[in-house]
Design an enzyme around this catalytic site. Structure first.
Site, short mmCIF file in Angstrom:
data_model
loop_
_atom_site.label_atom_id
_atom_site.label_comp_id
_atom_site.label_asym_id
_atom_site.label_seq_id
_atom_site.Cartn_x
_atom_site.Cartn_y
_atom_site.Cartn_z
N ASN A 95 -3.14 -1.20 2.26
CA ASN A 95 -2.78 -2.48 1.65
C ASN A 95 -1.36 -2.43 1.12
OD1 ASN A 95 -5.08 -3.94 2.07
ND2 ASN A 95 -5.95 -3.58 0.04
N LYS A 128 -2.82 -10.94 3.75
CA LYS A 128 -3.62 -10.06 2.88
C LYS A 128 -2.81 -9.71 1.62
CE LYS A 128 -7.39 -7.19 2.73
NZ LYS A 128 -7.25 -5.84 2.21
N ASN A 136 -13.77 -9.86 -10.23
CA ASN A 136 -13.02 -10.88 -9.47
C ASN A 136 -13.41 -12.30 -9.83
OD1 ASN A 136 -11.89 -8.70 -8.24
ND2 ASN A 136 -12.79 -9.03 -6.22
N SER A 182 -10.02 -3.28 -6.15
CA SER A 182 -9.72 -1.85 -5.94
C SER A 182 -8.74 -1.36 -7.00
CB SER A 182 -9.16 -1.63 -4.54
OG SER A 182 -8.00 -2.41 -4.34
N GLU A 220 -1.85 0.84 -6.33
CA GLU A 220 -0.93 0.39 -5.28
C GLU A 220 -0.02 -0.73 -5.77
OE1 GLU A 220 -4.16 -0.14 -2.30
OE2 GLU A 220 -3.05 1.31 -1.09
N1 LIG Z 1 -11.94 0.55 0.58
C1 LIG Z 1 -11.84 -0.69 1.06
O1 LIG Z 1 -12.83 -1.42 1.08
C2 LIG Z 1 -10.54 -1.21 1.56
C3 LIG Z 1 -9.37 -0.52 1.41
N2 LIG Z 1 -8.20 -1.05 1.92
C4 LIG Z 1 -6.95 -0.32 1.80
O2 LIG Z 1 -7.00 0.75 2.73
C5 LIG Z 1 -6.33 1.91 2.20
C6 LIG Z 1 -7.32 3.06 2.12
O3 LIG Z 1 -8.35 2.68 1.23
P1 LIG Z 1 -9.56 3.63 0.83
O4 LIG Z 1 -10.18 4.22 2.03
O5 LIG Z 1 -10.40 2.83 -0.09
O6 LIG Z 1 -8.78 4.75 -0.01
P2 LIG Z 1 -9.29 6.20 -0.44
O7 LIG Z 1 -8.47 6.65 -1.59
O8 LIG Z 1 -10.77 6.19 -0.57
O9 LIG Z 1 -8.95 7.07 0.85
C7 LIG Z 1 -7.72 7.64 1.16
C8 LIG Z 1 -8.06 9.05 1.60
O10 LIG Z 1 -7.01 9.58 2.38
C9 LIG Z 1 -6.83 10.92 1.97
N3 LIG Z 1 -5.47 11.35 2.34
C10 LIG Z 1 -4.31 10.71 2.09
N4 LIG Z 1 -3.28 11.40 2.62
C11 LIG Z 1 -3.82 12.49 3.20
C12 LIG Z 1 -3.28 13.59 3.89
N5 LIG Z 1 -1.97 13.72 4.11
N6 LIG Z 1 -4.12 14.54 4.37
C13 LIG Z 1 -5.45 14.44 4.18
N7 LIG Z 1 -6.04 13.42 3.51
C14 LIG Z 1 -5.22 12.45 3.02
C15 LIG Z 1 -7.05 10.88 0.48
O11 LIG Z 1 -7.26 12.16 -0.04
P3 LIG Z 1 -7.07 12.43 -1.65
O12 LIG Z 1 -8.20 11.69 -2.31
O13 LIG Z 1 -7.16 13.91 -1.74
O14 LIG Z 1 -5.73 11.86 -2.01
C16 LIG Z 1 -8.29 10.01 0.42
O15 LIG Z 1 -9.45 10.76 0.68
C17 LIG Z 1 -5.78 1.46 0.83
O16 LIG Z 1 -4.47 0.99 1.00
C18 LIG Z 1 -6.70 0.32 0.43
O17 LIG Z 1 -6.06 -0.60 -0.44
C19 LIG Z 1 -8.17 -2.22 2.59
C20 LIG Z 1 -9.32 -2.94 2.77
C21 LIG Z 1 -10.58 -2.52 2.25
C1 LIG Z 2 -9.92 -8.81 -1.69
C2 LIG Z 2 -10.03 -7.81 -2.83
C3 LIG Z 2 -9.29 -8.32 -4.02
C4 LIG Z 2 -11.50 -7.68 -3.10
O1 LIG Z 2 -11.78 -7.00 -4.28
C5 LIG Z 2 -9.41 -6.51 -2.38
O2 LIG Z 2 -8.99 -6.38 -1.25
C6 LIG Z 2 -9.24 -5.37 -3.30
O3 LIG Z 2 -9.97 -5.25 -4.26
O4 LIG Z 2 -8.31 -4.58 -3.02
#
Ligand SMILES: NC(=O)C1=CN([C@@H]2O[C@H](COP(=O)(O)OP(=O)(O)OC[C@H]3O[C@@H](n4cnc5c(N)ncnc54)[C@H](OP(=O)(O)O)[C@@H]3O)[C@@H](O)[C@H]2O)C=CC1
Ligand SMILES: CC(C)(CO)C(=O)C(=O)O
Length: 305
Positions: free
Chosen positions: A107, A185, A203, A255, A267
């Protein structure tokens, strides 16, 4: 690109989205070769766990450090502040080549251009699915819409990767202009996330009357910045979309609020911070985004620039 039976895919880390994507891929394609780029290089394998309200799945995956097989596809769903160091790491990995297809998902936006990569195939994945994680694994709260599109125009032969992913996380739409979806987004996240931190609420609270003027102002400033990049969004329509997202996720903590409550970095620099910094560069004032950037940075462990 080789066919799926002989492809090797690498997931970055054990995050919420990574576990959802990895488990969904294996559910649809049990024979896909999948490994994890884990921070702990000594680990030989790790578990991905995904639960929904009525199902649970656990898979044990080998780690990439002990495999070193060349990656056909890398899926990196990481926080915005983790992207730059990851890209540097990938550029140096012997298994990441100019033919490796990188799918990046995060994001927000970076104020500076991202590190150029050796790989020529780079795509962005955007999703509105909601996944959280704790020490037990990831929990899928709801499957939303996902979009996949090229970060540059020189992509070749990506149909096969799209089909594999589309089967796993439908509905997935392929788009030519993924930047438009990223901006859309960004607007919604700039309106909702930081405000839930400062108001310390779920929210749905933001649907109440006292927040409407702030939501409108945040979106209006962000729309001005988007327009300077060639993306024209109507402020009233963006407000309606934001209110729709707020209704659909009324009981959820954003988040960013979850990050603050868990004392993790946020973020914010890549959301309201990005809008403010880009506004400064363009000579456009964005006082409401700037105030939220400073407020969240003061509450969390982030530092505004
Ligand atoms: N979760 C959701 O529902 C949604 C998330 N997003 C966006 O997507 C992105 C990811 O979200 P999310 O999955 O929730 O985040 P998380 O923090 O759960 O996941 C990121 C993961 O990547 C790992 N990581 C990062 N860099 C490395 C690396 N160099 N080597 C190995 N592992 C690494 C982190 O490890 P460590 O914890 O050790 O740092 C962590 O486990 C964010 O930008 C979020 O805003 C968008 C839509 C929905
Ligand atoms: C759309 C929303 C705001 C849902 O919680 C989201 O993407 C977030 O929390 O990062």
């Amino acid at each position: 690109m080789t066919d799926n039976a002989t492809q090797h895919w690498v997931m970055v880390g054990c995050g919420a989205l990574a576990q959802w994507l990895g488990c969904s891929l294996i559910r649809r394609q049990p024979t896909l070769s999948l490994s994890v780029l884990h921070r702990q290089q000594r680990l030989r394998s790790c578990n991905y766990r995904l639960s929904t309200n009525n199902s649970e799945m656990t898979i044990e995956l080998p780690t990439q450090h002990h495999d070193d097989r060349v990656a056909d596809v890398v899926i990196a769903a990481v926080k915005a502040y983790q992207v730059s160091s990851l890209l540097r790491q990938l550029n140096q990995a012997p298994w990441f080549t100019d033919k490796t297809h990188l799918i990046l998902s995060f994001n927000g936006m970076h104020s500076e251009p991202l590190t150029p990569l050796v790989s020529v195939n780079q795509q962005f994945l955007v999703t509105t699915s909601g996944v959280t994680r704790d020490h037990q694994g990831a929990h899928l709260h709801g499957i939303g819409q996902s979009w996949l599109g090229p970060m540059a125009t020189n992509n070749v032969d990506v149909d096969n990767v799209f089909d594999t992913l589309a089967e796993a996380i439908a509905p997935l739409q392929g788009v030519d202009d993924i930047e438009q979806i990223r901006w859309q987004k960004l607007l919604i996240n700039c309106a909702i996330n930081a405000l839930t931190v400062v108001a310390d609420c779920v929210n749905g609270e933001l649907l109440k009357a006292p927040y409407q003027a702030t939501l409108h102002a945040l979106l209006s400033e962000a729309c001005d910045i988007a327009a300077q990049h060639g993306y024209h969004f109507d402020v009233e329509q963006s407000l309606q979309q934001t209110q729709q997202v707020l209704s659909q996720t009324a009981a959820n903590s954003s988040s960013m609020r979850q990050d603050v409550l868990a004392a993790r970095p946020t973020e914010i620099d890549y959301l309201n911070g990005f809008i403010t910094k880009r506004g400064r560069q363009l000579g456009i004032v964005t006082p409401v985004n700037e105030r939220l950037w400073q407020q969240v940075s003061a509450i969390s462990c982030d530092h505004p620039q």
